[in-house]
Design an enzyme around this catalytic site. Structure first.
Site, PDB file in Angstrom:
ATOM      1  N   THR A 281     -60.141 -70.049   3.083  1.00 57.13           N
ATOM      2  CA  THR A 281     -58.926 -69.322   3.762  1.00 57.13           C
ATOM      3  C   THR A 281     -59.051 -68.810   5.270  1.00 57.13           C
ATOM      4  O   THR A 281     -60.074 -68.556   5.641  1.00 57.13           O
ATOM      5  CB  THR A 281     -58.634 -67.887   3.067  1.00 57.13           C
ATOM      6  OG1 THR A 281     -58.115 -67.982   1.839  1.00 57.13           O
ATOM      7  CG2 THR A 281     -57.318 -67.128   3.938  1.00 57.13           C
TER       8      THR A 281
ATOM      9  N   LYS B  93     -50.886 -68.923   2.480  1.00 61.18           N
ATOM     10  CA  LYS B  93     -51.864 -68.085   1.929  1.00 61.18           C
ATOM     11  C   LYS B  93     -51.968 -66.721   2.978  1.00 61.18           C
ATOM     12  O   LYS B  93     -52.191 -65.595   2.197  1.00 61.18           O
ATOM     13  CB  LYS B  93     -53.137 -69.009   2.241  1.00 61.18           C
ATOM     14  CG  LYS B  93     -54.240 -68.025   1.894  1.00 61.18           C
ATOM     15  CD  LYS B  93     -54.636 -67.833   0.549  1.00 61.18           C
ATOM     16  CE  LYS B  93     -55.899 -67.006   0.400  1.00 61.18           C
ATOM     17  NZ  LYS B  93     -56.254 -66.399  -1.131  1.00 61.18           N
TER      18      LYS B  93
ATOM     19  N   LYS C 291     -60.443 -59.919   6.763  1.00 60.73           N
ATOM     20  CA  LYS C 291     -60.654 -61.307   7.469  1.00 60.73           C
ATOM     21  C   LYS C 291     -59.260 -61.891   7.466  1.00 60.73           C
ATOM     22  O   LYS C 291     -58.545 -62.272   8.497  1.00 60.73           O
ATOM     23  CB  LYS C 291     -61.655 -62.061   7.112  1.00 60.73           C
ATOM     24  CG  LYS C 291     -61.694 -63.590   7.758  1.00 60.73           C
ATOM     25  CD  LYS C 291     -61.175 -64.734   6.831  1.00 60.73           C
ATOM     26  CE  LYS C 291     -61.829 -64.839   5.559  1.00 60.73           C
ATOM     27  NZ  LYS C 291     -61.171 -65.967   4.787  1.00 60.73           N
TER      28      LYS C 291
HETATM   29  P1  NAP Z   1     -68.637 -66.353  -0.596  1.00 58.42           P
HETATM   30  O1  NAP Z   1     -69.046 -66.035  -2.068  1.00 58.42           O
HETATM   31  O2  NAP Z   1     -69.180 -65.551   0.383  1.00 58.42           O
HETATM   32  O3  NAP Z   1     -69.170 -67.796  -0.066  1.00 58.42           O
HETATM   33  C1  NAP Z   1     -69.026 -68.204   1.079  1.00 58.42           C
HETATM   34  C2  NAP Z   1     -69.528 -69.812   1.314  1.00 58.42           C
HETATM   35  O4  NAP Z   1     -69.370 -70.169   2.542  1.00 58.42           O
HETATM   36  C3  NAP Z   1     -70.960 -69.751   0.874  1.00 58.42           C
HETATM   37  O5  NAP Z   1     -71.252 -71.071   0.505  1.00 58.42           O
HETATM   38  C4  NAP Z   1     -71.745 -69.760   2.363  1.00 58.42           C
HETATM   39  O6  NAP Z   1     -72.738 -70.334   2.579  1.00 58.42           O
HETATM   40  C5  NAP Z   1     -70.726 -70.735   3.121  1.00 58.42           C
HETATM   41  N1  NAP Z   1     -70.792 -70.518   4.572  1.00 58.42           N
HETATM   42  C6  NAP Z   1     -70.011 -69.347   5.171  1.00 58.42           C
HETATM   43  N2  NAP Z   1     -70.398 -69.620   6.611  1.00 58.42           N
HETATM   44  C7  NAP Z   1     -70.631 -70.841   6.609  1.00 58.42           C
HETATM   45  C8  NAP Z   1     -71.413 -71.605   7.903  1.00 58.42           C
HETATM   46  N3  NAP Z   1     -71.117 -71.194   9.116  1.00 58.42           N
HETATM   47  N4  NAP Z   1     -71.854 -73.168   7.637  1.00 58.42           N
HETATM   48  C9  NAP Z   1     -72.118 -73.137   6.134  1.00 58.42           C
HETATM   49  N5  NAP Z   1     -71.662 -72.771   5.178  1.00 58.42           N
HETATM   50  C10 NAP Z   1     -71.007 -71.346   5.468  1.00 58.42           C
HETATM   51  O7  NAP Z   1     -67.158 -66.315  -0.558  1.00 58.42           O
HETATM   52  P2  NAP Z   1     -65.919 -66.871  -1.400  1.00 58.42           P
HETATM   53  O8  NAP Z   1     -65.549 -65.479  -2.362  1.00 58.42           O
HETATM   54  O9  NAP Z   1     -66.412 -67.877  -2.453  1.00 58.42           O
HETATM   55  O10 NAP Z   1     -64.879 -67.154  -0.594  1.00 58.42           O
HETATM   56  C11 NAP Z   1     -64.624 -68.447   0.106  1.00 58.42           C
HETATM   57  C12 NAP Z   1     -63.526 -68.766   0.763  1.00 58.42           C
HETATM   58  O11 NAP Z   1     -62.415 -68.609  -0.341  1.00 58.42           O
HETATM   59  C13 NAP Z   1     -63.091 -67.612   1.813  1.00 58.42           C
HETATM   60  O12 NAP Z   1     -62.332 -68.125   2.855  1.00 58.42           O
HETATM   61  C14 NAP Z   1     -62.366 -66.762   1.028  1.00 58.42           C
HETATM   62  O13 NAP Z   1     -61.522 -65.996   2.033  1.00 58.42           O
HETATM   63  C15 NAP Z   1     -61.621 -67.874   0.151  1.00 58.42           C
HETATM   64  N6  NAP Z   1     -60.931 -67.072  -1.111  1.00 58.42           N
HETATM   65  C16 NAP Z   1     -61.784 -66.202  -2.070  1.00 58.42           C
HETATM   66  C17 NAP Z   1     -61.326 -65.682  -3.104  1.00 58.42           C
HETATM   67  C18 NAP Z   1     -61.991 -64.829  -4.113  1.00 58.42           C
HETATM   68  O14 NAP Z   1     -61.448 -64.167  -4.985  1.00 58.42           O
HETATM   69  N7  NAP Z   1     -63.655 -64.721  -3.901  1.00 58.42           N
HETATM   70  C19 NAP Z   1     -60.200 -66.043  -3.686  1.00 58.42           C
HETATM   71  C20 NAP Z   1     -59.412 -66.744  -2.705  1.00 58.42           C
HETATM   72  C21 NAP Z   1     -59.729 -67.494  -1.507  1.00 58.42           C
HETATM   73  P3  NAP Z   1     -74.332 -69.473   2.231  1.00 58.42           P
HETATM   74  O15 NAP Z   1     -74.386 -69.642   0.570  1.00 58.42           O
HETATM   75  O16 NAP Z   1     -75.306 -70.243   2.716  1.00 58.42           O
HETATM   76  O17 NAP Z   1     -74.021 -68.160   2.608  1.00 58.42           O
END
Ligand code: NAP
Length: 302
Positions: free
Chosen positions: A110, A185, A253
């Site tokens: 997102t 979104k 965010k």
């Molecule tokens: P998360 O568990 O915090 O995972 C974030 C991922 O992004 C990790 O693999 C992290 O790597 C990587 N990352 C972040 N910054 C980076 C950078 N500068 N360079 C390389 N890799 C980077 O978050 P998540 O819940 O999976 O969410 C991921 C996305 O999906 C977000 O945009 C979120 O808003 C969206 N989303 C989440 C949900 C939910 O329910 N969780 C639902 C819909 C949408 P590291 O492992 O090294 O930190």
């Protein structure tokens, strides 16, 4: 790199970058479906379960792009997507440095709609295609492959990516050109955040009035005032379980993204601003990595 075990060589080669709460199960579905899969995660250890299941682990986003026909990304925020796609000024390690003409980049993160359109234009300069394909449905939806996926980009490119997207979600819809997926979104996130704040305030009143919280939740969730939040997240809040499916910092965010997009269109969204104030407060309380159900902490002591 480890070799794949169950890959079907007639299928396109797939890459997945960002193996967090969402990315890891989503990449896993593509691997299970037989797509030859190459993955990258900044913190390499998180790639191990997929490597054990047969995925190759690459050393950079560029290496993923070089090895793949369709490259998925799933990272935190707009600057993070720019980092993995565009790489650093001194380090040509981004997807754009390895992508081939005709390849498709599908972003499940997102991010700001403006970021999606900018990246689409830059990839187009390399002859590659871009789809902004953010998702909703939470960690549960990612694990069960029941996500809703809203896709912006060229319709023909969408059709090429559709069989893969259907492995990840139950509802997959092309909503318009690049940027339209992220704008949809943002609308989703406004609704989710306001519903969460409504849930928190309703439970605050129930608690102050001495009502049984679970009974109150059960009856109101079954009627016209029901919501996904009341059904899925209120039970966790009432039980004092604040482990993240969706982190509060990410919801904050997303509200920032939605308000910035609205401002660019000259639109004032006062109720969304109140929700942003509550989520910012939650983040300031040190709860950014807790689940969004922790919003109740801004209204009452769980
Ligand atoms: P998360 O568990 O915090 O995972 C974030 C991922 O992004 C990790 O693999 C992290 O790597 C990587 N990352 C972040 N910054 C980076 C950078 N500068 N360079 C390389 N890799 C980077 O978050 P998540 O819940 O999976 O969410 C991921 C996305 O999906 C977000 O945009 C979120 O808003 C969206 N989303 C989440 C949900 C939910 O329910 N969780 C639902 C819909 C949408 P590291 O492992 O090294 O930190």
């Amino acid at each position: 790199m480890k070799s794949t075990t169950n890959a079907n060589s007639s299928l396109p080669r797939v890459g997945y970058i960002g193996l967090g709460i969402m990315g890891r199960p989503m990449a896993g579905h593509l691997l299970s479906a037989g797509y030859p899969l190459t993955v990258f995660n900044r913190t390499r250890i998180k790639a191990e379960p997929l490597a054990a299941a047969g995925a190759r682990v690459a050393d950079s986003p560029r290496a993923v792009a070089e090895a793949s026909d369709i490259i998925f990304t799933n990272v935190t925020d707009s600057p993070d997507l720019e980092a993995v796609i565009l790489g650093g000024a001194d380090e040509p390690n981004g997807v754009i440095d390895g992508v081939r003409p005709g390849s498709i980049v599908v972003d499940n993160s997102t991010v700001a709609p403006a970021t999606a359109t900018r990246i689409a234009a830059l990839l187009e300069g390399k002859g590659a295609h871009f789809l902004d394909a953010p998702v909703t449905g939470g960690e549960k939806g990612a694990i069960e492959a029941t996500l809703a996926i809203m896709v912006g980009g060229d319709e023909k490119i969408f059709q090429r990516a559709l069989p893969l997207l259907q492995r990840l979600g139950k509802t997959v819809l092309h909503v318009g050109p690049n940027g339209a997926g992220q704008m949809t979104k943002a609308i989703n996130q406004i609704l989710g955040a306001i519903h969460l704040c409504a849930m928190a305030e309703a439970l605050a009143l129930a608690k102050a009035a001495g009502l049984d919280l679970e009974k109150t939740r059960q009856i109101v969730a079954s009627g016209a005032a029901g919501s996904w939040m009341l059904t899925n997240l209120a039970p966790r809040a009432i039980a004092g379980d604040f482990r993240p499916g969706f982190k509060a910092g990410l919801q904050n965010k997303d509200l920032r993204i939605a308000l910035e997009a609205a401002a660019q269109l000259g639109l004032d969204l006062p109720v969304t601003q109140l929700a942003r104030r509550d989520f910012q407060r939650l983040v300031d309380m040190g709860c950014a990595d807790e689940g969004t159900q922790a919003i109740v902490k801004t209204k009452w002591n769980p």
